[in-house]
Write a protein that holds these residues in place. Sequence first.
Motif, PDB file in Angstrom:
ATOM      1  N   GLU A  59       3.402  11.012  -9.976  1.00  0.00           N
ATOM      2  CA  GLU A  59       3.183  12.115 -10.903  1.00  0.00           C
ATOM      3  C   GLU A  59       3.740  11.716 -12.269  1.00  0.00           C
ATOM      4  N   LEU A  60       2.897  11.793 -13.293  1.00  0.00           N
ATOM      5  CA  LEU A  60       3.323  11.549 -14.656  1.00  0.00           C
ATOM      6  C   LEU A  60       3.609  12.881 -15.323  1.00  0.00           C
ATOM      7  N   VAL A  61       4.658  12.947 -16.130  1.00  0.00           N
ATOM      8  CA  VAL A  61       4.985  14.142 -16.900  1.00  0.00           C
ATOM      9  C   VAL A  61       4.821  13.777 -18.369  1.00  0.00           C
ATOM     10  N   ILE A  62       3.910  14.497 -19.055  1.00  0.00           N
ATOM     11  CA  ILE A  62       3.580  14.199 -20.445  1.00  0.00           C
ATOM     12  C   ILE A  62       3.765  15.454 -21.281  1.00  0.00           C
ATOM     13  N   ASN A  63       4.466  15.326 -22.397  1.00  0.00           N
ATOM     14  CA  ASN A  63       4.686  16.441 -23.311  1.00  0.00           C
ATOM     15  C   ASN A  63       3.346  16.833 -23.935  1.00  0.00           C
ATOM     16  N   SER A  64       3.013  18.128 -23.913  1.00  0.00           N
ATOM     17  CA  SER A  64       1.707  18.578 -24.398  1.00  0.00           C
ATOM     18  C   SER A  64       1.623  18.661 -25.913  1.00  0.00           C
ATOM     19  N   TYR A  65       2.738  18.606 -26.608  1.00  0.00           N
ATOM     20  CA  TYR A  65       2.722  18.696 -28.061  1.00  0.00           C
ATOM     21  C   TYR A  65       2.537  17.333 -28.727  1.00  0.00           C
ATOM     22  N   ASN A  66       3.243  16.309 -28.229  1.00  0.00           N
ATOM     23  CA  ASN A  66       3.164  14.995 -28.857  1.00  0.00           C
ATOM     24  C   ASN A  66       2.587  13.918 -27.931  1.00  0.00           C
ATOM     25  N   ILE A  70       7.131  11.478 -20.582  1.00  0.00           N
ATOM     26  CA  ILE A  70       8.525  11.883 -20.392  1.00  0.00           C
ATOM     27  C   ILE A  70       9.130  11.150 -19.206  1.00  0.00           C
ATOM     28  N   THR A  71       8.422  11.172 -18.085  1.00  0.00           N
ATOM     29  CA  THR A  71       8.927  10.510 -16.878  1.00  0.00           C
ATOM     30  C   THR A  71       7.792  10.378 -15.866  1.00  0.00           C
ATOM     31  N   ALA A  72       8.115   9.753 -14.768  1.00  0.00           N
ATOM     32  CA  ALA A  72       7.213   9.653 -13.622  1.00  0.00           C
ATOM     33  C   ALA A  72       8.024   9.981 -12.382  1.00  0.00           C
ATOM     34  N   ASN A  73       7.379  10.608 -11.437  1.00  0.00           N
ATOM     35  CA  ASN A  73       8.047  10.975 -10.186  1.00  0.00           C
ATOM     36  C   ASN A  73       7.242  10.476  -9.001  1.00  0.00           C
ATOM     37  N   ARG A  74       7.930  10.205  -7.928  1.00  0.00           N
ATOM     38  CA  ARG A  74       7.287   9.834  -6.664  1.00  0.00           C
ATOM     39  C   ARG A  74       7.142  11.130  -5.861  1.00  0.00           C
ATOM     40  N   LYS A  75       5.909  11.512  -5.556  1.00  0.00           N
ATOM     41  CA  LYS A  75       5.642  12.747  -4.820  1.00  0.00           C
ATOM     42  C   LYS A  75       5.251  12.395  -3.393  1.00  0.00           C
ATOM     43  N   LYS A  76       5.621  13.267  -2.480  1.00  0.00           N
ATOM     44  CA  LYS A  76       5.206  13.087  -1.083  1.00  0.00           C
ATOM     45  C   LYS A  76       3.749  13.524  -0.962  1.00  0.00           C
TER      46      LYS A  76
END
Length: 77
Positions: A59-66, A70-76
């Motif tokens: 899972e990638l986390v991306i700021n919607s404004y810029n 932000i980070t990446a997570n390992r999801k089950k």
Amino acid sequence: MFLDRICYTTLVFGRFNKKLTLNLTNDEIKKLVNQIIISDETVTTKEGKNYYLQKDDIELVINSYNFRLITANRKKS
């Protein structure tokens, strides 16, 4: 939408490798992120100020404004 606007900070590369227990170069991380962005299998959701892009167990986390990664997570799965 994300592919031509995604940007990175110096710190996010280290965080990406640490959170996903990988040892990729900055260019390899960018390539992986681009592959996730363009994949037809990627599920995109927006919660608050962030976009969450999930493909397989990443899972990638991306700021919607810029559009900064932000980070990446390992999801089950």
